[in-house]
Design an enzyme around this catalytic site. Structure first.
Site, PDB file in Angstrom:
ATOM      1  N   LYS A  25       0.854  -1.199   0.000  1.00 10.98           N
ATOM      2  CA  LYS A  25       0.000   0.000   0.000  1.00 10.98           C
ATOM      3  C   LYS A  25       0.886   1.244   0.000  1.00 10.98           C
ATOM      4  O   LYS A  25       0.687   2.164  -0.800  1.00 10.98           O
ATOM      5  CB  LYS A  25      -0.877   0.008   1.247  1.00 10.98           C
ATOM      6  CG  LYS A  25      -1.534   1.353   1.541  1.00 10.98           C
ATOM      7  CD  LYS A  25      -2.424   1.327   2.754  1.00 10.98           C
ATOM      8  CE  LYS A  25      -1.742   1.556   4.060  1.00 10.98           C
ATOM      9  NZ  LYS A  25      -1.457   2.957   4.426  1.00 10.98           N
ATOM     10  N   ASN A  26       1.901   1.263   0.879  1.00 11.82           N
ATOM     11  CA  ASN A  26       2.693   2.489   1.049  1.00 11.82           C
ATOM     12  C   ASN A  26       3.727   2.722  -0.045  1.00 11.82           C
ATOM     13  O   ASN A  26       4.431   3.726  -0.022  1.00 11.82           O
ATOM     14  CB  ASN A  26       3.337   2.520   2.445  1.00 11.82           C
ATOM     15  CG  ASN A  26       2.277   2.719   3.510  1.00 11.82           C
ATOM     16  OD1 ASN A  26       1.133   3.048   3.206  1.00 11.82           O
ATOM     17  ND2 ASN A  26       2.636   2.482   4.757  1.00 11.82           N
ATOM     18  N   CYS A 119      -4.218  11.903  13.481  1.00 11.01           N
ATOM     19  CA  CYS A 119      -5.025  10.678  13.487  1.00 11.01           C
ATOM     20  C   CYS A 119      -4.781   9.981  14.821  1.00 11.01           C
ATOM     21  O   CYS A 119      -4.099  10.494  15.688  1.00 11.01           O
ATOM     22  CB  CYS A 119      -4.657   9.794  12.309  1.00 11.01           C
ATOM     23  SG  CYS A 119      -3.058   9.049  12.493  1.00 11.01           S
ATOM     24  N   ARG A 124       1.026  14.058  13.815  1.00  8.48           N
ATOM     25  CA  ARG A 124       1.564  13.864  12.461  1.00  8.48           C
ATOM     26  C   ARG A 124       1.575  15.157  11.631  1.00  8.48           C
ATOM     27  O   ARG A 124       0.905  15.281  10.628  1.00  8.48           O
ATOM     28  CB  ARG A 124       0.805  12.755  11.743  1.00  8.48           C
ATOM     29  CG  ARG A 124       0.887  11.438  12.517  1.00  8.48           C
ATOM     30  CD  ARG A 124       0.113  10.336  11.867  1.00  8.48           C
ATOM     31  NE  ARG A 124       0.830   9.848  10.673  1.00  8.48           N
ATOM     32  CZ  ARG A 124       0.345   8.849   9.918  1.00  8.48           C
ATOM     33  NH1 ARG A 124      -0.807   8.308  10.210  1.00  8.48           N
ATOM     34  NH2 ARG A 124       1.009   8.440   8.856  1.00  8.48           N
ATOM     35  N   ASP A 309       5.144   0.160  12.317  1.00  6.85           N
ATOM     36  CA  ASP A 309       3.882  -0.433  11.853  1.00  6.85           C
ATOM     37  C   ASP A 309       3.712  -1.876  12.314  1.00  6.85           C
ATOM     38  O   ASP A 309       2.601  -2.392  12.310  1.00  6.85           O
ATOM     39  CB  ASP A 309       3.789  -0.388  10.321  1.00  6.85           C
ATOM     40  CG  ASP A 309       3.578   1.029   9.832  1.00  6.85           C
ATOM     41  OD1 ASP A 309       3.670   1.265   8.615  1.00  6.85           O
ATOM     42  OD2 ASP A 309       3.334   1.913  10.678  1.00  6.85           O
ATOM     43  N   ARG A 401      -8.577  -0.350   5.071  1.00  7.24           N
ATOM     44  CA  ARG A 401      -7.824   0.703   4.377  1.00  7.24           C
ATOM     45  C   ARG A 401      -6.536   0.119   3.809  1.00  7.24           C
ATOM     46  O   ARG A 401      -6.007   0.612   2.818  1.00  7.24           O
ATOM     47  CB  ARG A 401      -7.458   1.830   5.348  1.00  7.24           C
ATOM     48  CG  ARG A 401      -8.634   2.567   5.904  1.00  7.24           C
ATOM     49  CD  ARG A 401      -8.200   3.721   6.736  1.00  7.24           C
ATOM     50  NE  ARG A 401      -7.162   4.502   6.055  1.00  7.24           N
ATOM     51  CZ  ARG A 401      -6.699   5.645   6.522  1.00  7.24           C
ATOM     52  NH1 ARG A 401      -7.149   6.117   7.664  1.00  7.24           N
ATOM     53  NH2 ARG A 401      -5.781   6.316   5.878  1.00  7.24           N
TER      54      ARG A 401
HETATM   55  C1  EPZ Z   1       4.620   6.724   6.704  1.00  2.75           C
HETATM   56  O1  EPZ Z   1       3.885   7.755   7.350  1.00  2.75           O
HETATM   57  C2  EPZ Z   1       3.653   5.561   6.533  1.00  2.75           C
HETATM   58  N1  EPZ Z   1       2.543   5.991   5.682  1.00  2.75           N
HETATM   59  C3  EPZ Z   1       3.150   5.109   7.908  1.00  2.75           C
HETATM   60  O2  EPZ Z   1       2.324   3.963   7.697  1.00  2.75           O
HETATM   61  C4  EPZ Z   1       4.357   4.694   8.749  1.00  2.75           C
HETATM   62  O3  EPZ Z   1       3.905   4.347  10.043  1.00  2.75           O
HETATM   63  C5  EPZ Z   1       5.342   5.875   8.846  1.00  2.75           C
HETATM   64  O4  EPZ Z   1       5.725   6.295   7.518  1.00  2.75           O
HETATM   65  C6  EPZ Z   1       6.604   5.516   9.614  1.00  2.75           C
HETATM   66  O5  EPZ Z   1       7.242   4.455   9.003  1.00  2.75           O
HETATM   67  C7  EPZ Z   1       2.717   6.053   4.342  1.00  2.75           C
HETATM   68  O6  EPZ Z   1       3.787   5.778   3.825  1.00  2.75           O
HETATM   69  C8  EPZ Z   1       1.529   6.463   3.533  1.00  2.75           C
HETATM   70  P1  EPZ Z   1       6.788   9.955   8.902  1.00  2.75           P
HETATM   71  P2  EPZ Z   1       4.502   9.243   7.437  1.00  2.75           P
HETATM   72  O7  EPZ Z   1       6.665  11.252   8.197  1.00  2.75           O
HETATM   73  O8  EPZ Z   1       5.333   9.528   6.246  1.00  2.75           O
HETATM   74  C9  EPZ Z   1       6.947  13.196  12.386  1.00  2.75           C
HETATM   75  C10 EPZ Z   1       0.348   2.713   7.803  1.00  2.75           C
HETATM   76  O9  EPZ Z   1      -0.113   2.044   8.733  1.00  2.75           O
HETATM   77  N2  EPZ Z   1       6.826  14.203  11.319  1.00  2.75           N
HETATM   78  O10 EPZ Z   1       7.965   9.089   8.590  1.00  2.75           O
HETATM   79  O11 EPZ Z   1       3.385  10.156   7.783  1.00  2.75           O
HETATM   80  C11 EPZ Z   1       5.679  12.353  12.524  1.00  2.75           C
HETATM   81  O12 EPZ Z   1       4.763  13.028  13.363  1.00  2.75           O
HETATM   82  C12 EPZ Z   1       0.935   4.088   8.077  1.00  2.75           C
HETATM   83  O13 EPZ Z   1       0.392   2.320   6.607  1.00  2.75           O
HETATM   84  C13 EPZ Z   1       6.918  15.551  11.657  1.00  2.75           C
HETATM   85  O14 EPZ Z   1       7.075  15.911  12.826  1.00  2.75           O
HETATM   86  O15 EPZ Z   1       5.478   9.096   8.690  1.00  2.75           O
HETATM   87  C14 EPZ Z   1       6.197  11.077  13.121  1.00  2.75           C
HETATM   88  O16 EPZ Z   1       6.321  11.258  14.526  1.00  2.75           O
HETATM   89  C15 EPZ Z   1       0.727   4.490   9.520  1.00  2.75           C
HETATM   90  N3  EPZ Z   1       6.808  16.480  10.673  1.00  2.75           N
HETATM   91  C16 EPZ Z   1       7.583  10.929  12.506  1.00  2.75           C
HETATM   92  O17 EPZ Z   1       7.932  12.228  12.012  1.00  2.75           O
HETATM   93  C17 EPZ Z   1       6.649  16.125   9.357  1.00  2.75           C
HETATM   94  O18 EPZ Z   1       6.580  17.023   8.493  1.00  2.75           O
HETATM   95  C18 EPZ Z   1       7.666   9.924  11.356  1.00  2.75           C
HETATM   96  O19 EPZ Z   1       6.674  10.260  10.469  1.00  2.75           O
HETATM   97  C19 EPZ Z   1       6.562  14.756   9.036  1.00  2.75           C
HETATM   98  C20 EPZ Z   1       6.667  13.802  10.029  1.00  2.75           C
END
Ligand code: EPZ
Length: 424
Positions: A25-26, A119, A124, A309, A401
């Site tokens: 998916k991702n 969420c 996030r 995850d 989802r």
């Molecule tokens: C991706 O989310 C995945 N989603 C998530 O999978 C996965 O859990 C996550 O990466 C971590 O591996 C998709 O790829 C669509 P991050 P993402 O930006 O990109 C903080 C699932 O179940 N952050 O790597 O949103 C954030 O709050 C989902 O399929 C900021 O502070 O994750 C988090 O604490 C759940 N500012 C950390 O970084 C930003 O601008 C990592 O988030 C961006 C992120």
């Protein structure tokens, strides 16, 4: 409004058989956005038919793309994009809609995308995305909850991410491939899904180095070309079914279409627990476990560390381990909501700060529980499968989802799981 449904699970059925992992998916979600970077027809194989994909395709169609599943691929035609703003009612259903920002700004130098909400697992924010795009020369304003992005042209520069954010890296890659000059992304994410997007962009004619490393170098091009690609296997879905195979001693599960390279850390952790994988075919592995499971310590981290995850699934498995285990969640600030559901089933698990402390083994008792987020929901289904009596899992649309044919795949190995209308 779609009627709510629940899964009714009769637990403790020994499970036996093969489960095939779908496309990731991702990896599919950014790949769908990347088709905006060059007008034309794309064929994407192994895109999973899940709610998150359908939602992204609805947004694509709103923009003017034509998307349809044919034979064994998803065909996307982006020759006639006529709209550059993503509607709130669709974007608010999926955080990955933020990926339209990088693609639309990269290709059309303009975009309007609703600021994603938080969420269940955390706030996030998207500040890294906004900061990076501004450094590339985009002018970004927030108006009535929408990010309005405009620019004459994007100019390559060096961007240092505060954290190796997966979608921020993906967004900045999609903006950088058509920017002028070189874009360097330092502290970039190394997840296989990020590497997959980079490989797709290179096939489209982009010049990218450093994929899978902590610095990505992109030399901007004037234009790219459409491609056909095959989506990589979903490593999180694969991990889900590996845990399923280890949940009960009597289980005999073979998981097919696994890329072991993408699961090194979780597999090492399973081995520490006394659970091994026996190769039965090229990408197919049988899950083997002993009479007892060893307790372990898990700390989630960006790839190649232990994936956040998969922590809910390992928490369920560790309720069956002999002793005390620890899971520390370092990526999201609120990813233990499922613990309260597990406690209702009799699990001996406490959360202190960012660590769940799990005392096992405890036999889980079927109870009404609810999915709190996509991965936690799937993990709670696994808990129901190894619990005594019957477990009703509510909010199952969250699970659908990201899990293609979840109920069919589980029933296919002997699980007693039914989908029922949720009376209330
Ligand atoms: C991706 O989310 C995945 N989603 C998530 O999978 C996965 O859990 C996550 O990466 C971590 O591996 C998709 O790829 C669509 P991050 P993402 O930006 O990109 C903080 C699932 O179940 N952050 O790597 O949103 C954030 O709050 C989902 O399929 C900021 O502070 O994750 C988090 O604490 C759940 N500012 C950390 O970084 C930003 O601008 C990592 O988030 C961006 C992120």
């Amino acid at each position: 409004m779609e009627r709510k449904r629940k899964y009714v699970i009769k637990g403790r059925k020994p499970l036996k058989g093969e489960i095939e992992v779908s496309g990731a998916k991702n990896a599919s979600l950014p790949a769908i956005c990347a088709t905006l970077l060059s007008p034309g027809v794309y064929k994407l194989k192994r895109v999973p038919k899940v709610k998150d994909v359908f939602c992204m395709l609805k947004i694509m169609e709103h923009l003017g793309a034509v998307c349809e599943f044919e034979k064994d691929y998803l065909k996307i035609d982006t020759s006639k994009i006529k709209e550059l703003s993503v509607p709130y009612e669709l974007a608010s259903q999926i955080r990955a809609s933020i990926l339209f920002l990088g693609a639309l700004v990269g290709a059309y130098k303009s975009a309007e995308v609703p600021l994603p909400g938080g969420c269940a697992i955390g706030k996030r924010p998207v500040d890294f995305h906004i900061k990076g795009l501004s450094q590339l020369g985009a002018e970004i304003n927030l108006e009535k909850g929408n990010l309005i992005v405009k620019t004459q042209k994007l100019k390559g520069t060096t961007i240092v991410l505060d954290f190796p954010s997966v979608t921020a890296t993906e967004n900045l890659m999609m903006a950088g491939v058509l920017a002028e000059g070189e874009t360097i992304i330092k502290n970039s994410a190394k997840e296989p899904e990020v590497v997959f997007l980079g490989e797709m962009l290179k096939k489209m004619g982009a010049e990218i180095k450093g994929l899978g490393d902590d610095t990505i170098y992109i030399k901007g091009k004037k234009k790219l070309k459409p491609v056909n690609i095959e989506i990589i296997p979903d490593r999180i879905e694969a991990g889900t079914y590996l845990v399923l195979g280890a949940l009960m001693e009597e289980n005999e599960i073979v998981v097919k279409n696994i890329n072991k390279e993408h699961l090194k850390t979780p597999i090492l952790k399973l081995e520490e627990m006394g659970i091994t994988l026996e190769r039965v075919d090229k990408n197919a592995f049988k899950v083997k476990r002993g009479k007892t499971i060893n307790p372990v310590k898990i700390i989630t981290a960006p790839y190649p560390g232990f994936p956040t995850d998969l922590q809910p699934f390992f928490a369920v498995l560790l309720t069956q381990a002999e002793g005390i285990s620890f899971i520390t969640e370092n990526i999201f600030e609120n990813r233990f909501l499922y613990v309260f559901e597990l406690k209702r089933m009799g699990a001996d698990i406490e959360v202190k700060d960012r660590t769940a402390i799990i005392n096992g083994p405890t036999s889980l008792i079927g109870s009404p529980i609810k999915a709190t987020d996509l991965r936690a929901g799937a993990a709670l289904v696994l808990a129901g499968l190894c619990a005594e009596n019957t477990t009703d899992v509510y909010n199952v649309e969250l699970i659908e989802r990201g899990y293609e044919n979840f109920v069919e795949k589980l029933s296919g190995v002997g699980a007693e799981i039914k989908v029922e209308e949720d009376e209330d």
